[in-house]
Motif scaffolding. Structure first.
Motif, PDB file in Angstrom:
ATOM      1  N   ARG A 313      57.643  14.497  29.541  1.00 56.69           N
ATOM      2  CA  ARG A 313      56.602  15.380  30.085  1.00 56.69           C
ATOM      3  C   ARG A 313      55.323  15.262  29.279  1.00 56.69           C
ATOM      4  O   ARG A 313      54.229  15.169  29.836  1.00 56.69           O
ATOM      5  CB  ARG A 313      57.105  16.830  30.074  1.00 56.69           C
ATOM      6  CG  ARG A 313      56.145  17.805  30.762  1.00 56.69           C
ATOM      7  CD  ARG A 313      56.722  19.201  30.766  1.00 56.69           C
ATOM      8  NE  ARG A 313      56.797  19.732  29.425  1.00 56.69           N
ATOM      9  CZ  ARG A 313      55.760  20.293  28.776  1.00 56.69           C
ATOM     10  NH1 ARG A 313      54.587  20.368  29.366  1.00 56.69           N
ATOM     11  NH2 ARG A 313      55.916  20.769  27.563  1.00 56.69           N
ATOM     12  N   LYS A 316      53.594  11.989  30.002  1.00 63.79           N
ATOM     13  CA  LYS A 316      52.853  12.041  31.266  1.00 63.79           C
ATOM     14  C   LYS A 316      51.523  12.767  31.084  1.00 63.79           C
ATOM     15  O   LYS A 316      50.476  12.332  31.605  1.00 63.79           O
ATOM     16  CB  LYS A 316      53.687  12.751  32.333  1.00 63.79           C
ATOM     17  CG  LYS A 316      52.979  12.818  33.680  1.00 63.79           C
ATOM     18  CD  LYS A 316      53.796  13.570  34.703  1.00 63.79           C
ATOM     19  CE  LYS A 316      53.030  13.677  36.015  1.00 63.79           C
ATOM     20  NZ  LYS A 316      53.762  14.484  37.022  1.00 63.79           N
ATOM     21  N   TYR A 352      60.957   8.244  44.393  1.00 64.00           N
ATOM     22  CA  TYR A 352      60.983   9.663  44.044  1.00 64.00           C
ATOM     23  C   TYR A 352      62.091  10.433  44.753  1.00 64.00           C
ATOM     24  O   TYR A 352      62.452  11.529  44.324  1.00 64.00           O
ATOM     25  CB  TYR A 352      59.629  10.301  44.405  1.00 64.00           C
ATOM     26  CG  TYR A 352      59.306  11.522  43.592  1.00 64.00           C
ATOM     27  CD1 TYR A 352      58.912  11.399  42.269  1.00 64.00           C
ATOM     28  CD2 TYR A 352      59.403  12.789  44.143  1.00 64.00           C
ATOM     29  CE1 TYR A 352      58.617  12.508  41.506  1.00 64.00           C
ATOM     30  CE2 TYR A 352      59.110  13.914  43.391  1.00 64.00           C
ATOM     31  CZ  TYR A 352      58.714  13.773  42.074  1.00 64.00           C
ATOM     32  OH  TYR A 352      58.434  14.888  41.331  1.00 64.00           O
ATOM     33  N   LEU A 387      52.639   9.852  43.784  1.00 62.86           N
ATOM     34  CA  LEU A 387      53.647  10.396  42.858  1.00 62.86           C
ATOM     35  C   LEU A 387      53.207  11.749  42.315  1.00 62.86           C
ATOM     36  O   LEU A 387      54.025  12.678  42.216  1.00 62.86           O
ATOM     37  CB  LEU A 387      53.896   9.420  41.705  1.00 62.86           C
ATOM     38  CG  LEU A 387      54.835   8.253  42.004  1.00 62.86           C
ATOM     39  CD1 LEU A 387      54.833   7.252  40.856  1.00 62.86           C
ATOM     40  CD2 LEU A 387      56.257   8.751  42.251  1.00 62.86           C
ATOM     41  N   ASN A 388      51.940  11.872  41.980  1.00 64.85           N
ATOM     42  CA  ASN A 388      51.449  13.132  41.427  1.00 64.85           C
ATOM     43  C   ASN A 388      51.558  14.264  42.438  1.00 64.85           C
ATOM     44  O   ASN A 388      51.989  15.377  42.102  1.00 64.85           O
ATOM     45  CB  ASN A 388      49.993  12.963  40.970  1.00 64.85           C
ATOM     46  CG  ASN A 388      49.515  14.110  40.107  1.00 64.85           C
ATOM     47  OD1 ASN A 388      49.377  15.234  40.580  1.00 64.85           O
ATOM     48  ND2 ASN A 388      49.248  13.824  38.839  1.00 64.85           N
ATOM     49  N   ASP A 391      55.176  15.118  42.999  1.00 60.46           N
ATOM     50  CA  ASP A 391      55.671  15.834  41.831  1.00 60.46           C
ATOM     51  C   ASP A 391      55.211  17.288  41.845  1.00 60.46           C
ATOM     52  O   ASP A 391      55.981  18.203  41.539  1.00 60.46           O
ATOM     53  CB  ASP A 391      55.193  15.133  40.562  1.00 60.46           C
ATOM     54  CG  ASP A 391      55.813  15.728  39.311  1.00 60.46           C
ATOM     55  OD1 ASP A 391      57.055  15.780  39.235  1.00 60.46           O
ATOM     56  OD2 ASP A 391      55.056  16.170  38.417  1.00 60.46           O
ATOM     57  N   ASN A 392      53.950  17.516  42.213  1.00 64.64           N
ATOM     58  CA  ASN A 392      53.445  18.896  42.312  1.00 64.64           C
ATOM     59  C   ASN A 392      54.209  19.674  43.379  1.00 64.64           C
ATOM     60  O   ASN A 392      54.563  20.840  43.188  1.00 64.64           O
ATOM     61  CB  ASN A 392      51.954  18.897  42.647  1.00 64.64           C
ATOM     62  CG  ASN A 392      51.093  18.647  41.436  1.00 64.64           C
ATOM     63  OD1 ASN A 392      51.565  18.715  40.304  1.00 64.64           O
ATOM     64  ND2 ASN A 392      49.826  18.329  41.647  1.00 64.64           N
ATOM     65  N   LYS A 395      57.583  20.610  42.035  1.00 65.25           N
ATOM     66  CA  LYS A 395      57.555  21.628  40.979  1.00 65.25           C
ATOM     67  C   LYS A 395      57.241  23.012  41.525  1.00 65.25           C
ATOM     68  O   LYS A 395      57.880  23.995  41.152  1.00 65.25           O
ATOM     69  CB  LYS A 395      56.501  21.254  39.917  1.00 65.25           C
ATOM     70  CG  LYS A 395      56.941  20.154  38.982  1.00 65.25           C
ATOM     71  CD  LYS A 395      56.023  20.051  37.777  1.00 65.25           C
ATOM     72  CE  LYS A 395      54.594  19.766  38.175  1.00 65.25           C
ATOM     73  NZ  LYS A 395      53.718  19.591  36.980  1.00 65.25           N
TER      74      LYS A 395
END
Length: 491
Positions: A313, A316, A352, A387-388, A391-392, A395
């Protein structure tokens, strides 16, 4: 093979500022001209009333003087005979020599005109207020208004009495008001011309004032907006030595100091990120190595897994900070080539999907209904964006258990939409969510707050747009639009 293109940070300015500044100039001009116009209209009205009263008073005074003279003449020649009164009136009428300026009328006690220098009046009954008042009161009376034909007139009536005091008739002088009205109109037009000249001078003075005061202020406002958008270090040309010049100097100094501070901040972030990168790489590498040791178990393995997860983490976050500094100082690059955007998106989702399944989340992909052409872009940077965002979504929308991805053609753009079913973003935060280091009011997850800012810059450099909005029915909808042609921001 792609070609390497260096991207320098563009200035985030828009044409809206000019509209706002134009509004400022227009508002100033409108208010000033409106105030001066109101004063001029009031002055013009008062002047016209004064001129009108003055000219009407002059004509009325001349008619009154004529009436008094005639009254004196008749008093010396008329005793108590109506015939004598008529003969005197007849002689006075035929000898009247001011026919062009006024009309002389002799009115009987019944209000009928028996003699007139204008033959068309003989035998008529004017029925105006001056005749009625003169007959009733025995005193001179005047009248300004319209006659029976609708013409505007000024009239003075003087009662004539016999020597015994009995009313014999009325001597009446009538003048047309058209000539007076023409004089008043002439004076009004001259005054109107003067007022227009004054208004023109006011407009010219306002233009000079706008150029010397408001335009520099507008330029400073524009500079402030550009600085607020991130264009630090810009300087306004100082062309004045007055208070405005001092203000310009202050803004220039502020811009310079902010630019220095921003540069120091960026250099500090870059330096710290580079310093953190090496130990984090070692921690991550040794953590992965130790986890392969079968003798490690229990709390030791669990703790090592936590160390590895947190190290990843932090790694990143460091990568995001380094990417951010590259964008800020103009070292950001794109390797642009013709790519199959659908294939890049599908590869990213394949990578992912397994991570999402570990969190019991489903990734649903809706392929485009029509063929999507190749588009110019940097595949690595675009996968970073995908990917970002995924990922958001994972989360912040775990309770939604589902992420939907779709691709479609939108005119000359490819539109990629990623929608989760989480709580969404508060409306107050939507405007700022793409700003660097911004963390929403309901953000529970830890992060640097620059992931979306970096994604927005990457998409903008591709000539596209990144839009985040709350989806109907709940959740967050992220829309990425990329141009099909090569007219990107990376040219």
């Amino acid at each position: 093979m792609g070609h390497l293109i260096s991207i320098f940070k563009p200035e985030k300015t828009g044409g809206v500022l000019l509209g706002k500044k134009g509004t400022m100039r227009s508002r100033w001009m409108f208010r000033t001209v409106a105030a001066v116009s109101a004063v001029l209209i009031l002055a013009l009205t008062l002047f016209t009333v004064f001129v009108s009263n003055y000219h009407y008073s002059l004509v009325r005074a001349r008619l009154t003087a004529k009436a008094k003279t005639a009254r004196g003449i008749f008093a010396g020649y008329v005793s108590a005979s109506s015939t004598e009164f008529y003969d005197t009136a007849y002689r006075y009428t035929i000898n009247f020599d001011e026919d062009e300026k006024m009309v002389l009328q002799v009115v009987a006690t019944d209000g009928c005109v028996i003699l007139s220098t204008d033959e068309s009046d003989a035998g008529t009954n004017p029925e105006t207020g001056d005749i009625a008042r003169a007959l009733e009161t025995g005193q001179m009376a005047n009248y300004t208004g319209r006659d029976a034909s609708g013409n505007r007139i000024i009239a003075v009536s003087a009662p004539i009495q016999y020597s015994n005091g009995e009313l014999a008739g009325i001597i009446r002088y009538v003048s047309s008001a058209s000539q007076v009205d023409r004089q008043v109109l002439k004076a009004f037009l001259i005054a109107l011309g003067v007022a227009a000249l004054i208004l023109l001078v006011v407009v010219l003075l306002n233009l000079v004032f706008i150029r010397s005061v408001i335009e520099p202020i507008s330029e400073m406002t524009k500079m402030s907006k550009r600085m607020a958008a991130g264009s630090y270090g810009m300087q306004i040309e100082k062309t004045y030595d007055n208070e405005i010049g001092e203000m310009v100097a202050s803004i220039n100094e502020m811009s310079f100091k902010i630019a220095q501070s921003e540069k120091m901040q960026t250099e500090f972030i870059s330096s710290v990120s580079h310093e953190l990168r090496t130990p984090l790489t070692a921690i991550t590498g040794w953590s992965e190595t130790l986890l392969y040791d079968d003798t490690m178990s229990g709390d030791a393995r669990k703790g090592l897994s936590i160390i590895l997860r947190e190290a990843r983490r932090l790694t990143k976050m460091v990568e995001e900070l380094l990417e951010f500094t590259r964008i800020e100082d103009g070292r950001f690059t794109l390797n642009v080539e013709q790519i199959d955007i659908c294939a890049e998106l599908e590869d990213t989702m394949f990578t992912y999907r397994e991570l999402l399944q570990q969190d019991d989340m489903e990734l649903i992909y809706q392929s485009p209904e029509e063929d999507v052409p190749l588009i110019p872009g940097d595949p690595g940077r675009l996968r970073q964006v995908f990917l970002n965002i995924l990922d958001n979504s994972a989360k912040y929308a775990r309770e939604g258990k589902q992420i939907e991805v779709s691709v479609k053609m939108d005119g000359s753009y490819v539109s990629i939409q990623i929608r989760d079913h989480g709580p969404g973003i508060p409306e107050a935060d939507l405007e700022n969510v793409k700003m660097k280091f911004f963390k929403g009011s309901n953000a529970k997850e830890r992060g640097s707050g620059i992931g979306l800012a970096v994604c927005d810059e990457i998409i903008r450099y591709h000539g596209g747009s990144l839009v985040l909005e709350n989806a109907e029915g709940g959740g967050l909808l992220t829309s990425i639009r990329l141009p099909v042609s090569a007219s990107t921001g990376a040219e």
